[in-house]
Design a protein around this motif. Structure first.
Motif, PDB file in Angstrom:
ATOM      1  N   LYS A 251      -0.175   4.341 -48.828  1.00  0.00           N
ATOM      2  CA  LYS A 251       0.911   5.086 -48.195  1.00  0.00           C
ATOM      3  C   LYS A 251       1.715   5.880 -49.217  1.00  0.00           C
ATOM      4  CE  LYS A 251       1.706   1.584 -44.628  1.00  0.00           C
ATOM      5  NZ  LYS A 251       2.676   0.624 -44.092  1.00  0.00           N
TER       6      LYS A 251
ATOM      7  N   HIS B 276       8.200   5.659 -49.597  1.00  0.00           N
ATOM      8  CA  HIS B 276       9.087   5.703 -48.441  1.00  0.00           C
ATOM      9  C   HIS B 276      10.225   4.697 -48.607  1.00  0.00           C
ATOM     10  CE1 HIS B 276       6.022   2.647 -47.560  1.00  0.00           C
ATOM     11  NE2 HIS B 276       6.905   2.052 -46.782  1.00  0.00           N
TER      12      HIS B 276
ATOM     13  N   SER C 211       4.838   4.194 -54.831  1.00  0.00           N
ATOM     14  CA  SER C 211       3.392   4.280 -54.633  1.00  0.00           C
ATOM     15  C   SER C 211       2.751   4.099 -56.000  1.00  0.00           C
ATOM     16  CB  SER C 211       3.001   5.645 -54.054  1.00  0.00           C
ATOM     17  OG  SER C 211       3.202   6.655 -55.022  1.00  0.00           O
TER      18      SER C 211
ATOM     19  N   MET D 140      15.032   7.937 -54.733  1.00  0.00           N
ATOM     20  CA  MET D 140      14.720   7.891 -53.310  1.00  0.00           C
ATOM     21  C   MET D 140      15.959   7.598 -52.454  1.00  0.00           C
ATOM     22  SD  MET D 140      11.046   5.932 -53.690  1.00  0.00           S
ATOM     23  CE  MET D 140      10.625   5.955 -51.947  1.00  0.00           C
TER      24      MET D 140
END
Length: 140
Positions: free
Chosen positions: A17, A20, A41, A71
């Motif tokens: 993925k 996030h 990631s 983030m």
């Protein structure tokens, strides 16, 4: 029954993925319910490591703090960060075994502590990590 082929570390590095952020419904790893947790990631970890100058080291905590800030999260997940660091390290070792020049390899030893449980799990073992750190700090 068909057997599934186990993914190589390089395949794991390039899959998965994208980074996030999740909102925690319950406390996890010192982060309270209602706070946000950055999930990086493997490629994000690789890119972070490649920016660490030769002869310098960073801690997992420093890397996670960088990811959380980047983030806009309250914290970065220690579990996934550790897993992704192992993926980067093992993928790098696969590349070296396939003939990649050590000088062009991702220098995972700049963040993996030789005495850490992660170093013990790596296929190269903690002695390689210690050796590479020593080479870099001695200027070779």
């Amino acid at each position: 029954m068909p057997t599934t082929k186990k993914k190589t570390w390089s395949e794991k590095l390039n899959g998965g993925k994208p980074p996030h952020v999740v909102m925690l419904e319950k406390p996890f790893a010192g982060v309270a319910a209602g706070q946000t947790l950055a999930i990086a990631s493997p490629m994000m970890v690789k890119e972070y490591i490649e920016k660490i100058p030769r002869g310098k080291t960073r801690s997992m905590l420093e890397m996670r703090e960088t990811f959380a800030k980047k983030m806009n999260a309250d914290a970065a997940c220690p579990t996934s960060s550790s897993i992704f660091l192992r993926i980067v390290a093992e993928a790098t070792l696969e590349e070296i075994a396939s003939g990649k020049n050590l000088a062009e390899a991702t220098p995972f030893w700049r963040i993996v502590e030789p005495a850490s449980p992660l170093a013990q799990k790596l296929s190269c073992g903690p002695d390689f990590v210690e050796h590479m750190r020593t080479l870099e700090t001695s200027g070779e």
